[in-house]
Design a protein around this motif. Structure first.
Motif, PDB file in Angstrom:
ATOM      1  N   ALA A  99      -6.697  13.688   0.826  1.00  0.00           N
ATOM      2  CA  ALA A  99      -7.561  13.372  -0.312  1.00  0.00           C
ATOM      3  C   ALA A  99      -7.254  11.970  -0.825  1.00  0.00           C
ATOM      4  O   ALA A  99      -8.162  11.216  -1.196  1.00  0.00           O
ATOM      5  CB  ALA A  99      -7.348  14.405  -1.424  1.00  0.00           C
ATOM      6  N   MET A 100      -5.968  11.631  -0.819  1.00  0.00           N
ATOM      7  CA  MET A 100      -5.595  10.308  -1.327  1.00  0.00           C
ATOM      8  C   MET A 100      -6.141   9.205  -0.414  1.00  0.00           C
ATOM      9  O   MET A 100      -6.708   8.220  -0.878  1.00  0.00           O
ATOM     10  CB  MET A 100      -4.064  10.220  -1.395  1.00  0.00           C
ATOM     11  CG  MET A 100      -3.559   8.978  -2.077  1.00  0.00           C
ATOM     12  SD  MET A 100      -1.771   8.977  -2.144  1.00  0.00           S
ATOM     13  CE  MET A 100      -1.385   8.451  -0.504  1.00  0.00           C
ATOM     14  N   LEU A 101      -5.977   9.407   0.894  1.00  0.00           N
ATOM     15  CA  LEU A 101      -6.406   8.364   1.839  1.00  0.00           C
ATOM     16  C   LEU A 101      -7.912   8.139   1.799  1.00  0.00           C
ATOM     17  O   LEU A 101      -8.390   7.028   2.016  1.00  0.00           O
ATOM     18  CB  LEU A 101      -5.990   8.734   3.264  1.00  0.00           C
ATOM     19  CG  LEU A 101      -4.490   8.763   3.552  1.00  0.00           C
ATOM     20  CD1 LEU A 101      -4.246   9.132   5.014  1.00  0.00           C
ATOM     21  CD2 LEU A 101      -3.842   7.428   3.251  1.00  0.00           C
ATOM     22  N   THR A 102      -8.647   9.222   1.525  1.00  0.00           N
ATOM     23  CA  THR A 102     -10.100   9.068   1.539  1.00  0.00           C
ATOM     24  C   THR A 102     -10.655   8.706   0.154  1.00  0.00           C
ATOM     25  O   THR A 102     -11.853   8.778  -0.081  1.00  0.00           O
ATOM     26  CB  THR A 102     -10.784  10.353   2.072  1.00  0.00           C
ATOM     27  OG1 THR A 102     -10.167  11.473   1.421  1.00  0.00           O
ATOM     28  CG2 THR A 102     -10.626  10.475   3.571  1.00  0.00           C
ATOM     29  N   THR A 103      -9.748   8.327  -0.759  1.00  0.00           N
ATOM     30  CA  THR A 103     -10.196   7.797  -2.054  1.00  0.00           C
ATOM     31  C   THR A 103      -9.713   6.348  -2.156  1.00  0.00           C
ATOM     32  O   THR A 103      -8.718   6.054  -2.821  1.00  0.00           O
ATOM     33  CB  THR A 103      -9.588   8.637  -3.221  1.00  0.00           C
ATOM     34  OG1 THR A 103      -9.717  10.019  -2.896  1.00  0.00           O
ATOM     35  CG2 THR A 103     -10.248   8.324  -4.548  1.00  0.00           C
ATOM     36  N   PRO A 104     -10.430   5.440  -1.506  1.00  0.00           N
ATOM     37  CA  PRO A 104      -9.929   4.054  -1.440  1.00  0.00           C
ATOM     38  C   PRO A 104      -9.698   3.417  -2.807  1.00  0.00           C
ATOM     39  O   PRO A 104      -8.735   2.686  -2.986  1.00  0.00           O
ATOM     40  CB  PRO A 104     -11.045   3.317  -0.688  1.00  0.00           C
ATOM     41  CG  PRO A 104     -11.830   4.364   0.004  1.00  0.00           C
ATOM     42  CD  PRO A 104     -11.687   5.617  -0.775  1.00  0.00           C
ATOM     43  N   ILE A 105     -10.551   3.757  -3.767  1.00  0.00           N
ATOM     44  CA  ILE A 105     -10.422   3.118  -5.088  1.00  0.00           C
ATOM     45  C   ILE A 105      -9.039   3.401  -5.683  1.00  0.00           C
ATOM     46  O   ILE A 105      -8.333   2.502  -6.163  1.00  0.00           O
ATOM     47  CB  ILE A 105     -11.540   3.650  -6.028  1.00  0.00           C
ATOM     48  CG1 ILE A 105     -12.751   2.748  -5.894  1.00  0.00           C
ATOM     49  CG2 ILE A 105     -11.132   3.708  -7.471  1.00  0.00           C
ATOM     50  CD1 ILE A 105     -12.526   1.360  -6.508  1.00  0.00           C
ATOM     51  N   GLY A 106      -8.627   4.681  -5.600  1.00  0.00           N
ATOM     52  CA  GLY A 106      -7.311   5.064  -6.138  1.00  0.00           C
ATOM     53  C   GLY A 106      -6.214   4.286  -5.431  1.00  0.00           C
ATOM     54  O   GLY A 106      -5.286   3.760  -6.058  1.00  0.00           O
ATOM     55  N   CYS A 107      -6.323   4.185  -4.090  1.00  0.00           N
ATOM     56  CA  CYS A 107      -5.276   3.483  -3.327  1.00  0.00           C
ATOM     57  C   CYS A 107      -5.225   2.009  -3.718  1.00  0.00           C
ATOM     58  O   CYS A 107      -4.143   1.439  -3.856  1.00  0.00           O
ATOM     59  CB  CYS A 107      -5.525   3.639  -1.831  1.00  0.00           C
ATOM     60  SG  CYS A 107      -5.317   5.337  -1.289  1.00  0.00           S
ATOM     61  N   VAL A 114       0.851  -1.199   0.000  1.00  0.00           N
ATOM     62  CA  VAL A 114       0.000   0.000   0.000  1.00  0.00           C
ATOM     63  C   VAL A 114       0.888   1.251   0.000  1.00  0.00           C
ATOM     64  O   VAL A 114       0.651   2.217  -0.737  1.00  0.00           O
ATOM     65  CB  VAL A 114      -0.934   0.004   1.233  1.00  0.00           C
ATOM     66  CG1 VAL A 114      -1.733   1.298   1.311  1.00  0.00           C
ATOM     67  CG2 VAL A 114      -1.869  -1.200   1.180  1.00  0.00           C
ATOM     68  N   LEU A 115       1.955   1.205   0.812  1.00  0.00           N
ATOM     69  CA  LEU A 115       2.876   2.340   0.861  1.00  0.00           C
ATOM     70  C   LEU A 115       3.585   2.495  -0.488  1.00  0.00           C
ATOM     71  O   LEU A 115       3.816   3.619  -0.953  1.00  0.00           O
ATOM     72  CB  LEU A 115       3.893   2.127   1.992  1.00  0.00           C
ATOM     73  CG  LEU A 115       3.244   2.027   3.386  1.00  0.00           C
ATOM     74  CD1 LEU A 115       4.227   1.493   4.420  1.00  0.00           C
ATOM     75  CD2 LEU A 115       2.705   3.384   3.832  1.00  0.00           C
TER      76      LEU A 115
END
Ligand code: PFF
Length: 512
Positions: A137-145, A104-105
């Motif tokens: 913003a990145m963390l709260t966009t699970p799909i992108g992660c 994930v990192l």
């Protein structure tokens, strides 16, 4: 089966791969902060002593057991121990758990490379948010992660499917020198920023972290011992099966002691260089923005993905270029470590197939392992370091101990927190008391017959390593579970005594 088993193309290839496994996120976001917080040079000395008396011993032992048995951890430990064969499972499950968040990192790094490339192409204002906003913003966009985590897993999968010399060795032969050069570029940039000296003082001058207000209170010596020990083990990839697996592909002629010294020295050097690259830049930015020293995030994901992104965004025109160089550097470090973890897990099934006479099953086995890793990583990617949900929120717990903070910490707790120190403690007891240290020394002697080393090894493996590991285990449990410190020391030392007795009592196994 030996004939069909993989091996390294050269000793240099092995060394670069092992250094690649060691050099990872731990060097960049863990070591510099822990060093600054725990007394600068004093911490460095404790760290180096532990690396020599404990880390080196476990590294030589893992390399020797791997090379002697020519097997991956589960089968290797089964061959050398009757009582503790199960630590082979610890050394296979722990890498699997670490991969749940390491990937994930790695995915975050890919996103930050893309972000800085956009800024490079369209100007710094094209994505004009601060590091904290970008990260949030990145963390709260699970799909992108999840998508970028998948991409990172695919990259690792392709490398590991390429084979030990054709994939892992090749990647590290290019990746490690490239990482070194990039690190030098970032160091030069970082040290020429205003106030950079404050960052150096934080890292190196004993007591400065408290005096200048970076932290409130210095930790006591026992805490420093636990912190340095935990950091050293994670950083050197020890007791996770990775070094054992890499050792199992090594030729009999190579000198295990010399190789271990080189790996430990290179890993420590890169950790120091990483500190000199990131801490002065982060401190310089924070102070110039008028932050109090205690407000600057100097560790963990916050350092990498908030503070440093702010540094690059505020560097003017060339900032995004330095941003791309830096995040590519971190990505290489993450890949070179992740492929060692993936190889450790897959090697078990590749070996099993070889035993059955089935060759060429690497592609299939690595694919299955990658899919399993993806399944667990999706949870860590989706929880956004606890921003979206966490083990604590799912369980409805209010006062949250660290290990329930987010799924990253939860997975880290069982792997780095428990399996690693316990595995190392038991390994030392298994070699020192269930077997005899000759189990390792006979293997080492192919390349190094020195009497001095033998005496040193016997002393360390029988006494120093198990005792230090009890302190490290207690330190990790205190960090992850909180509560009364004394209780965790009692638990750790009780386990030490029990396993010591189990190891020492009864018949010695026949030498494998
Ligand atoms: N040594 C790596 C780091 O410092 O980030 C992490 C790691 C890799 C731990 C491989 C354990 C391992 F087996």
């Amino acid at each position: 089966m030996d004939n069909n088993r993989s091996s390294w193309g050269s000793n240099l290839g092995f060394l670069l791969a092992a250094i690649g496994s060691a050099v990872g996120l731990g060097n960049i976001w863990g070591f510099p902060y822990k060093m600054g917080k725990s007394g600068g040079f004093t911490f460095l000395i404790v760290y180096l002593l532990l690396a020599i008396f404990v880390g080196m011993i476990i590294m030589v032992s893992e390399l020797a057991v791997g090379r002697k048995t020519k097997l991956s951890p589960i089968d290797a430990y089964q061959k050398v121990s009757k009582k503790f064969a199960w630590i082979g499972w610890l050394a296979t499950i722990a890498p699997f758990l670490i991969m749940s968040f390491y990937t994930v990192l790695g995915g975050y790094c890919l996103q930050y490379i893309a972000l800085n490339m956009t800024k490079l192409s369209f100007g710094n204002d094209s994505v004009a948010m601060g590091g904290g906003d970008v990260f949030g913003a990145m963390l709260t966009t699970p799909i992108g992660c999840v998508v970028f985590t998948t991409l990172f897993i695919i990259i690792c999968m392709v490398i590991v499917q390429g084979g030990v010399s054709g994939g892992i060795e090749k990647f590290n032969k290019v990746g490690m020198p490239a990482l070194f050069v990039m690190l030098l570029i970032i160091i030069v940039r970082s040290l020429t920023l205003p106030n950079a000296a404050e960052g150096l003082k934080f890292m190196f001058v004993p007591g400065y972290a408290v005096k200048a207000g970076f932290i409130e209170k210095a930790p006591d010596l026992i805490t420093v011992l636990g912190t340095a020990g935990g950091q050293m083990f994670f950083s050197l990839s020890l007791a996770m099966g990775a070094i054992l697996t890499y050792g199992s592909y090594l030729s009999k002629e190579e000198n295990l002691v010399k190789n271990s010294v080189i790996i430990v020295a290179a890993d420590t050097l890169i950790a120091l260089m990483a500190g000199i690259a990131v801490i002065p830049a982060a401190v310089s930015y924070g102070l110039n923005q008028g932050m109090a020293p205690g407000e600057i995030t100097l560790r963990g994901p916050g350092l990498l993905f908030i503070t440093l992104q702010d540094v690059f965004s505020n560097m003017g025109k060339l900032g995004p270029l330095f941003g791309v160089i830096f995040y590519v550097l971190v990505l290489i470090a993450a890949i070179s470590s992740a492929i060692s973890l993936m190889e450790t897990i897959a090697a078990h099934w590749i070996d099993k197939d070889l035993e059955k006479g089935e060759t060429d099953t690497r592609q299939r086995n690595v694919l299955i392992v990658s899919l399993l890793i993806l399944l667990e990583a999706v949870v860590v990617a989706a929880d956004g370091l606890g921003s979206n949900f966490s083990p604590a929120s799912l369980l409805g717990i209010k006062t949250v101990p660290t290990f329930l903070d987010c799924f990253l910490d939860f997975m880290d707790c069982w792997s780095e927190g428990i399996a690693m120190p316990l595995g190392a403690m038991i390994m030392a007891l298994m070699i020192g008391w269930e077997n005899t240290p000759d189990l390792v020394l006979d293997e080492v002697a192919h390349g190094d017959p020195s009497q001095g080393f033998k005496a040193f090894y016997r002393l360390c493996v029988k006494f120093i390593v198990p005792i230090v590991m009890a302190f490290v285990l207690a330190g990790q449990m205190i960090d992850f579970f909180g509560g009364n410190q004394i209780i965790w020391y009692v638990v750790a030392f009780a386990l030490l005594v029990i396993f010591w007795i189990v190891a020492a009592v009864g018949k010695k196994p026949e030498q494998a």
